[in-house]
Design a protein around this motif. Sequence first.
Motif, short mmCIF file in Angstrom:
data_model
loop_
_atom_site.label_atom_id
_atom_site.label_comp_id
_atom_site.label_asym_id
_atom_site.label_seq_id
_atom_site.Cartn_x
_atom_site.Cartn_y
_atom_site.Cartn_z
N GLY B 359 76.21 7.44 5.26
CA GLY B 359 75.51 6.63 6.26
C GLY B 359 74.59 5.62 5.60
O GLY B 359 74.55 4.45 5.97
N TYR B 360 73.85 6.08 4.58
CA TYR B 360 72.87 5.22 3.92
C TYR B 360 73.55 4.12 3.12
O TYR B 360 73.29 2.93 3.30
CB TYR B 360 71.97 6.05 3.01
CG TYR B 360 70.95 5.24 2.24
CD1 TYR B 360 69.74 4.85 2.82
CD2 TYR B 360 71.20 4.87 0.92
CE1 TYR B 360 68.82 4.11 2.10
CE2 TYR B 360 70.28 4.13 0.20
CZ TYR B 360 69.09 3.75 0.80
OH TYR B 360 68.17 3.00 0.09
N TRP B 361 74.46 4.51 2.24
CA TRP B 361 75.04 3.54 1.32
C TRP B 361 76.10 2.65 1.97
O TRP B 361 76.15 1.46 1.68
CB TRP B 361 75.68 4.24 0.12
CG TRP B 361 74.70 4.88 -0.82
CD1 TRP B 361 74.57 6.21 -1.08
CD2 TRP B 361 73.73 4.22 -1.62
NE1 TRP B 361 73.57 6.41 -1.99
CE2 TRP B 361 73.04 5.19 -2.35
CE3 TRP B 361 73.36 2.87 -1.81
CZ2 TRP B 361 72.01 4.90 -3.24
CZ3 TRP B 361 72.34 2.58 -2.70
CH2 TRP B 361 71.68 3.59 -3.39
N PHE B 362 76.95 3.22 2.85
CA PHE B 362 78.08 2.45 3.34
C PHE B 362 77.83 1.86 4.71
O PHE B 362 78.13 0.70 4.97
CB PHE B 362 79.34 3.33 3.37
CG PHE B 362 80.60 2.55 3.56
CD1 PHE B 362 81.17 1.87 2.49
CD2 PHE B 362 81.23 2.49 4.81
CE1 PHE B 362 82.34 1.14 2.66
CE2 PHE B 362 82.40 1.75 4.97
CZ PHE B 362 82.95 1.08 3.89
N GLU B 363 77.24 2.67 5.60
CA GLU B 363 77.11 2.20 6.98
C GLU B 363 75.79 1.52 7.25
O GLU B 363 75.59 0.97 8.32
CB GLU B 363 77.30 3.40 7.92
CG GLU B 363 78.72 3.96 7.84
CD GLU B 363 78.91 5.20 8.69
OE1 GLU B 363 78.01 6.08 8.67
OE2 GLU B 363 79.95 5.31 9.37
N GLY B 364 74.89 1.54 6.25
CA GLY B 364 73.61 0.87 6.42
C GLY B 364 72.68 1.57 7.40
O GLY B 364 71.77 0.97 7.96
N LYS B 365 72.92 2.88 7.61
CA LYS B 365 72.08 3.61 8.55
C LYS B 365 70.81 4.12 7.87
O LYS B 365 70.74 4.18 6.65
CB LYS B 365 72.85 4.83 9.09
CG LYS B 365 73.96 4.48 10.05
CD LYS B 365 74.56 5.79 10.56
CE LYS B 365 75.80 5.53 11.39
NZ LYS B 365 76.63 6.74 11.46
N GLU B 366 69.85 4.51 8.70
CA GLU B 366 68.64 5.13 8.15
C GLU B 366 69.00 6.44 7.47
O GLU B 366 69.83 7.20 7.97
CB GLU B 366 67.67 5.45 9.29
CG GLU B 366 66.76 4.31 9.64
CD GLU B 366 65.72 4.72 10.68
OE1 GLU B 366 65.47 5.92 10.86
OE2 GLU B 366 65.17 3.80 11.31
N ALA B 367 68.39 6.68 6.31
CA ALA B 367 68.63 7.94 5.63
C ALA B 367 68.03 9.07 6.46
O ALA B 367 66.92 8.94 6.98
CB ALA B 367 68.02 7.91 4.24
N THR B 368 68.77 10.17 6.61
CA THR B 368 68.23 11.29 7.37
C THR B 368 67.52 12.28 6.44
O THR B 368 66.84 13.18 6.88
CB THR B 368 69.37 12.03 8.10
OG1 THR B 368 70.37 12.38 7.13
CG2 THR B 368 69.99 11.14 9.16
N ASP B 369 67.71 12.08 5.15
CA ASP B 369 67.10 12.98 4.18
C ASP B 369 66.87 12.16 2.91
O ASP B 369 67.25 10.99 2.84
CB ASP B 369 68.05 14.16 3.92
CG ASP B 369 67.33 15.31 3.22
OD1 ASP B 369 66.10 15.19 3.01
OD2 ASP B 369 68.00 16.29 2.89
N ILE B 370 66.29 12.76 1.90
CA ILE B 370 66.08 12.04 0.64
C ILE B 370 67.42 11.63 0.03
O ILE B 370 68.39 12.39 0.05
CB ILE B 370 65.32 12.95 -0.35
CG1 ILE B 370 63.89 13.17 0.16
CG2 ILE B 370 65.28 12.34 -1.74
CD1 ILE B 370 63.14 14.23 -0.59
N ILE B 371 67.47 10.38 -0.46
CA ILE B 371 68.67 9.89 -1.14
C ILE B 371 68.41 9.97 -2.64
O ILE B 371 67.40 9.47 -3.13
CB ILE B 371 68.95 8.42 -0.76
CG1 ILE B 371 69.28 8.29 0.72
CG2 ILE B 371 70.07 7.83 -1.62
CD1 ILE B 371 70.64 8.81 1.12
N THR B 372 69.32 10.62 -3.35
CA THR B 372 69.14 10.71 -4.79
C THR B 372 70.29 10.01 -5.50
O THR B 372 71.37 9.84 -4.95
CB THR B 372 69.10 12.18 -5.28
OG1 THR B 372 70.28 12.81 -4.82
CG2 THR B 372 67.88 12.90 -4.76
N SER B 373 70.04 9.60 -6.75
CA SER B 373 71.10 8.99 -7.56
C SER B 373 71.99 10.11 -8.10
O SER B 373 71.63 11.28 -8.01
CB SER B 373 70.46 8.23 -8.72
OG SER B 373 69.94 9.15 -9.64
#
Lengths: 303, 421
Positions: B359-373
């Motif tokens: 959702g975060y990376w591809f769909e441009g949605k708000e992250a629902t949780d922490i995003i890690t590398s």
Amino acid sequence: MTEVVREVTLPGPVDAPRRKSMGAGLIGWLQAMPLVLVLVFFLLAPIVMIVIVSFWGATEFSIYPDFQLDNYAFLFGSDVTYRVFFATFKYAAITWALTLAIGFTVAYFLAFHVRSQSMQIALFLLCTIPFWTSNIIRMISWIPFLGRNGIANSTLIEWGLIEQPLEWLLYSDFSVILAFVHLYTLFMVVPIFNTTMRIDPVLLEAARDNGASGFQSLVHVILPLTKPGIMIGTIFVVTLVMGDFITVRFMSGSQRANVGRLISNDISLLQYPSAAATAVILLITVLMVIGILLRFVNIRKEL
Amino acid sequence: MSKMRYSRRTILKGGVATAAATAFPAPMVWAQEIKDVTLRQFGTGVSNLNDVAQKVKEDLGFTLEMTALDSDSVTQRAATQPDSFDIADIEYWICKKVWPTGNLQAMDVSKIKNYDKIVGIFKSGKLTPESEIAQGTAPHTVGFIPEPGAKTFADEQTNWMTLIPTIYNADTLGIRPDLIGRPIDTWAELLNPEFKGKASILDISSIGIMDMAMVCEAMGEIQYGDKGNMTREEIDKTFAIFTEAKQNGQFRAFWKTFDESVNLMASGEVVIQSMWSPAITAVKSRGIPCVYQPLKEGYRSWGGGIGLSSSLSGIELDAAYEYINWYLSGWVGGYLMRQGYYSAVPETSKDFMSENEWGYWFEGKEATDIITSPTGDKLAEAGETRDGGSFEERMGAVACWNAVMDENQYMVRKWNEFIAA
């Protein structure tokens, strides 16, 4: 280099007529052969190759044999070339002056102020410690130190000496020359120290007995006797600085250029003939500089 | 070295000659032999990751040796040292330069399992049927050749692909919002005197010139016919503007490698510069705010792919196809997308990403949780969105592709002058 070859091959031609035998001449040549071969393969051949390629043509991705003067025409036709050569000389001259001043002082101190020989050797080895790490690391370690928010700037601000960080500390001519001096001073210290060590202390005593002041004996006795060392150091520093490209690239943040960078840019863009032409001109320039330097001191006689 | 390789190859070929001829669909037959295969891959740092090599060893059994170089060195090596690599991971504009040397061989599309799922950009040139094709060396223009051995490119899709697309992205300017303190929305800001001594541009001519063109066009100084293929006058004008800016002290430094760009930004030497997506990630993971700023003129885009050395044959060629199919099957795509790149086959990558990550990376949605590398550093908090939005928003706003122009040699000389100016 060629001098050495001639010297080694001498016995051949000279001996041959006297003994009237071809054998001795042949042996002479054979004895010189290993060195001749080494020099031909590793010195002469690469240079000849570079000269040949400098007349070739290049496309985007390949070079083709040709005899064209385009590379030289472009080189001499562009005012960038002159500016870059000027910058190269500027770096060489300033670095030379600074390394000479520091190098001579250090060598003088080691030779005349340090009494015991073991202490001299210990201190001399101390000078070489930075050289146990790589050139690039020594150079790059300046970057965080000199940066806008680096140690130098934050310390000066803390002391209240400056209000705004000094921008020219990094990515400028200043940082380039600082790195050069840091990297190459030892090349000045070693040969000068070597020659000062060989000055007979009796000469200094004689100078003092004849009423020379410390400064007079420095100028009239020590300086002339260390000239060969200074000259060797000069040749080291000047050729190193004139052939460098990586120090200029890193310390100026690619903002400045010298001839080495011109060549490395060309190579990275696959323009080998143009790089070769620049290299040939640089080689001729450096040889001319060394030729001029050698007119001042006959190194072979002095050593 | 090459002698050793040869003898090993010959032995291998002897041992499995019959098997290899018919065995491609039946990997079991030569599963043992393929373990001894070593493929040497080189490319830019973006996708030459040791994690990928490790995973290849785990999943496929053979060894992949990675060498990371800068774009210029990659071009040079692909063009001049064909025996030094088996797989070239290069960009499409590099392909345009290198393909005519004959150092690479075309790939049989029918052996690529996920070919149908590869996004349209690499096939027809269009993201969606309505999209307009951007200027520059668009990947599909150098993606196919009419027949094996051809040195020119085909105008439409054929069975012979030059590079199998692997990753791509839309590039823009990176900024330090904390040090700038106001919104930035145009490429023209790079030359804004407000950022004197705090701007940077990359010292790789073929990419740098495109960033320059975006800036000059945004300033309204130059109207380009085609930014990807400038005329001499356009090149001269572009460099005149940038040389003047350089002499006025606009730039703090130029960068050539990924690490340099990260250090310039993280240390605050530079507050606005051309930058690559994972460099932003790297700055952020040090806890320093850094934004990959979407700009109204659009993105400068690039795409990379895997090419096969023309000397590759037999079991090693089979291993290479195996590797390509594995590459497109999702694990690598997921890995790269979690760094901010896009995979050529996004739908297979979805299985290797969490719903939050997708959702975060591809769909441009708000992250629902922490995003890690992929390496575990925190990149975004819950509630944050990706700079630039969704895949369609970002890749749909591409203004030009990295390119090699007809006047490339002239441009290169001008570039050299610019650096020395």
